[in-house]
Design a protein around this motif. Structure first.
Motif, PDB file in Angstrom:
ATOM      1  N   UNK B  89      41.294 -51.500  58.114  1.00 33.69           N
ATOM      2  CA  UNK B  89      40.087 -50.671  58.037  1.00 33.69           C
ATOM      3  C   UNK B  89      40.185 -49.831  56.779  1.00 33.69           C
ATOM      4  N   UNK B  90      39.176 -49.949  55.903  1.00 33.11           N
ATOM      5  CA  UNK B  90      39.182 -49.185  54.653  1.00 33.11           C
ATOM      6  C   UNK B  90      37.865 -48.462  54.470  1.00 33.11           C
ATOM      7  N   UNK B  91      37.945 -47.305  53.824  1.00 32.99           N
ATOM      8  CA  UNK B  91      36.724 -46.546  53.590  1.00 32.99           C
ATOM      9  C   UNK B  91      36.137 -46.922  52.234  1.00 32.99           C
ATOM     10  N   UNK B  92      34.802 -47.034  52.183  1.00 30.27           N
ATOM     11  CA  UNK B  92      34.133 -47.252  50.914  1.00 30.27           C
ATOM     12  C   UNK B  92      32.914 -46.351  50.927  1.00 30.27           C
ATOM     13  N   UNK B  93      33.003 -45.230  50.244  1.00 33.64           N
ATOM     14  CA  UNK B  93      31.988 -44.173  50.309  1.00 33.64           C
ATOM     15  C   UNK B  93      31.727 -43.817  51.761  1.00 33.64           C
ATOM     16  N   UNK B 108      30.123 -51.332  57.837  1.00 36.92           N
ATOM     17  CA  UNK B 108      29.318 -50.541  58.767  1.00 36.92           C
ATOM     18  C   UNK B 108      29.608 -49.058  58.598  1.00 36.92           C
ATOM     19  N   UNK B 109      28.614 -48.219  58.923  1.00 35.54           N
ATOM     20  CA  UNK B 109      28.867 -46.776  58.887  1.00 35.54           C
ATOM     21  C   UNK B 109      29.669 -46.318  60.098  1.00 35.54           C
ATOM     22  N   UNK B 110      29.598 -47.138  61.162  1.00 32.98           N
ATOM     23  CA  UNK B 110      30.254 -46.731  62.406  1.00 32.98           C
ATOM     24  C   UNK B 110      31.231 -47.780  62.922  1.00 32.98           C
ATOM     25  N   UNK B 275      39.517 -38.182  63.836  1.00 28.29           N
ATOM     26  CA  UNK B 275      39.632 -37.347  62.635  1.00 28.29           C
ATOM     27  C   UNK B 275      38.953 -37.991  61.418  1.00 28.29           C
ATOM     28  N   UNK B 276      38.579 -39.264  61.531  1.00 26.03           N
ATOM     29  CA  UNK B 276      37.866 -39.948  60.448  1.00 26.03           C
ATOM     30  C   UNK B 276      36.383 -40.024  60.818  1.00 26.03           C
ATOM     31  N   UNK B 277      35.534 -39.492  59.930  1.00 24.89           N
ATOM     32  CA  UNK B 277      34.097 -39.516  60.221  1.00 24.89           C
ATOM     33  C   UNK B 277      33.590 -40.948  60.294  1.00 24.89           C
TER      34      UNK B 277
END
Lengths: 106, 338
Positions: B89-93, B108-110, B275-277
């Protein structure tokens, strides 16, 4: 309160006062005793609260139901004196009960 | 890359119901589960056992509850990705990018983690050195039985998988079934069939024995089994089949940077966000003061999480709370005729 002793596979032991009516598994989880995982939370459906009960205590416990024996089949290295600690309810008579946890739970 | 409003990890009862809660809010979902079917613990651990604490349903089995939930979420046409596990799982913006072990990518945002106690895996033999035979001469499931033809097979376990395969393979190979006690939990009918075959010398049943060691080099040559009173026995073996059920392993979730406490993920109780939005945890896998591992608690957690998912997926729309009994929009989403 009855005292229950938990011994892990390397011999470290912890004696805990466990409230009557709780299970030996709950006594371990609530007191951060390692060696008992209890993944399913006491539903007799995972065999990760497996313990070995000393021979002299084994006869003082109510016999394991078939469903418990079925789960013990799947436990890590079961022995004759294997029980699931979620199925042992602490009573006055169990003061001094000693259980040993296996090397690992799964 | 699959774009969606929410990716749900875990297709157990709670994962299934959150599809409904997101669906009535107009959100599209994709579901990923490591098992070959939906239902999670309900299907794997207690398909035939009754559950008595689903509100409004006095009693239903794990399978019945799963079937009903699948029926309830049909209108939302969520895509199921079964036999698949999220590895990364990685964040992109503002988005989360998920990669599975089958090479699929989701954006996905969620992300809603409804992973229970983790993914199910076969319980492995507790013998040192057994790993090197895995997939070669030691198997935890059977995909192609032809390779066992005219071979010596040692089967471990006392449940239906062990009994069924012992019976089936006894037709084409030399089978020994080994179990730690005299009682088997598998179907009595299968057991009596096996006992008949044993009398005819077509199958060998060894009870009150467990595995002690494996002998071999590249492949297994023989095994040693040991009885409760330390009696040992050697059995020539080409293949071991081991059926000790499934265990639950948390797997890669532990490495996603979420605040965790042992094997559970800490969440707030307003929206069950971690803890991760944008990453939520609901059902058995989440933890907060007073948490109960009940299916009904998971349903509640999913309902609240879905509101925050909506706000994130539709930042320009206002969230309106609606009842399913009266909302025309929800009725449309449910595909009800006017």
């Amino acid at each position: 309160m009855p005292k229950i002793t938990y011994i892990d596979s390397s011999g470290n032991q912890k004696t805990i006062e466990v409230e009557i009516g709780l299970t030996v598994m709950e006594g371990a989880i609530q007191n951060n005793v390692t060696g008992i995982d209890a993944d399913c939370g006491g539903g007799m459906s995972c065999a990760t609260c497996h313990v070995y009960v000393k021979e002299e205590w084994l006869n003082k416990l109510p016999k394991a139901e078939d469903a418990e024996q079925d789960m013990i089949d799947m436990a890590f290295q079961p022995q004759k004196n294997s029980r699931l600690s979620c199925q042992i309810t602490v009573t006055e008579n169990l003061d001094g009960l000693t259980v040993t946890t296996p090397e690992k739970q799964n | 890359m699959i774009n969606t409003d929410a990716v749900i990890i875990g297709a157990g009862p709670v994962g299934l119901f959150v599809i409904h809660q997101l669906g009535i809010k107009g959100l599209k979902t994709e579901v990923i589960d490591n098992l070959d079917k939906a239902g999670g613990q309900c299907i794997e651990l207690y398909p035939d056992k009754p559950i008595y604490d689903i509100p409004g349903i006095p009693s239903c089995t794990g399978k019945e509850l799963t079937d009903k939930l699948i029926e309830q979420i049909k209108p939302f046409k969520s895509n199921f990705h079964l036999n698949e596990r999220v590895e990364e799982v990685k964040q992109e913006e503002d988005f989360w990018i998920l990669k599975t072990n089958k090479g699929k990518t989701f954006k996905s945002k969620n992300v809603v983690i409804a992973g229970g106690v983790g993914s199910f895996e076969p319980r492995k033999l507790s013998i040192k050195g057994s790993e090197k035979y895995e997939g070669k001469s030691l198997f935890y499931s059977v995909s192609d039985k032809t390779k066992f033809k005219n071979k010596k097979i040692s089967i471990f376990g006392g449940g239906d998988s062990a009994l069924d395969w012992a019976l089936e393979l006894s037709k084409i190979s030399k089978v020994t079934i080994i179990h730690r006690r005299d009682e088997f939990r598998g179907a009595p009918h299968t057991l009596s069939e096996l006992k008949k075959l044993e009398k005819l010398g077509k199958v060998s049943i060894k009870t009150k024995y467990q595995i002690d060691s494996i002998e071999g080099d590249k492949n297994i040559k023989s095994i040693i089994i040991k009885s409760d009173d330390d009696k040992k026995m050697k059995i020539d073996t080409d293949y071991i089949l081991s059926f000790f059920g499934l265990i639950m392993k948390l797997g890669p979730i532990a490495e996603w940077g979420l605040n965790m406490d042992k094997k559970v993920i800490n969440v707030n109780t307003n929206n069950f966000q971690t803890n991760k939005k944008g990453i939520f945890a609901i059902g058995d896998i989440c933890s907060y003061p007073g948490k109960l591992k009940l299916i009904l608690s998971g349903f509640h957690e999913g309902a609240l999480a879905s509101v925050e998912c909506f706000k994130r997926a539709r930042p320009n729309e206002k969230y309106r709370f609606e009842f399913t009994t009266s909302s025309k929009q929800i009725h449309e989403r449910l595909g009800l005729k006017k």
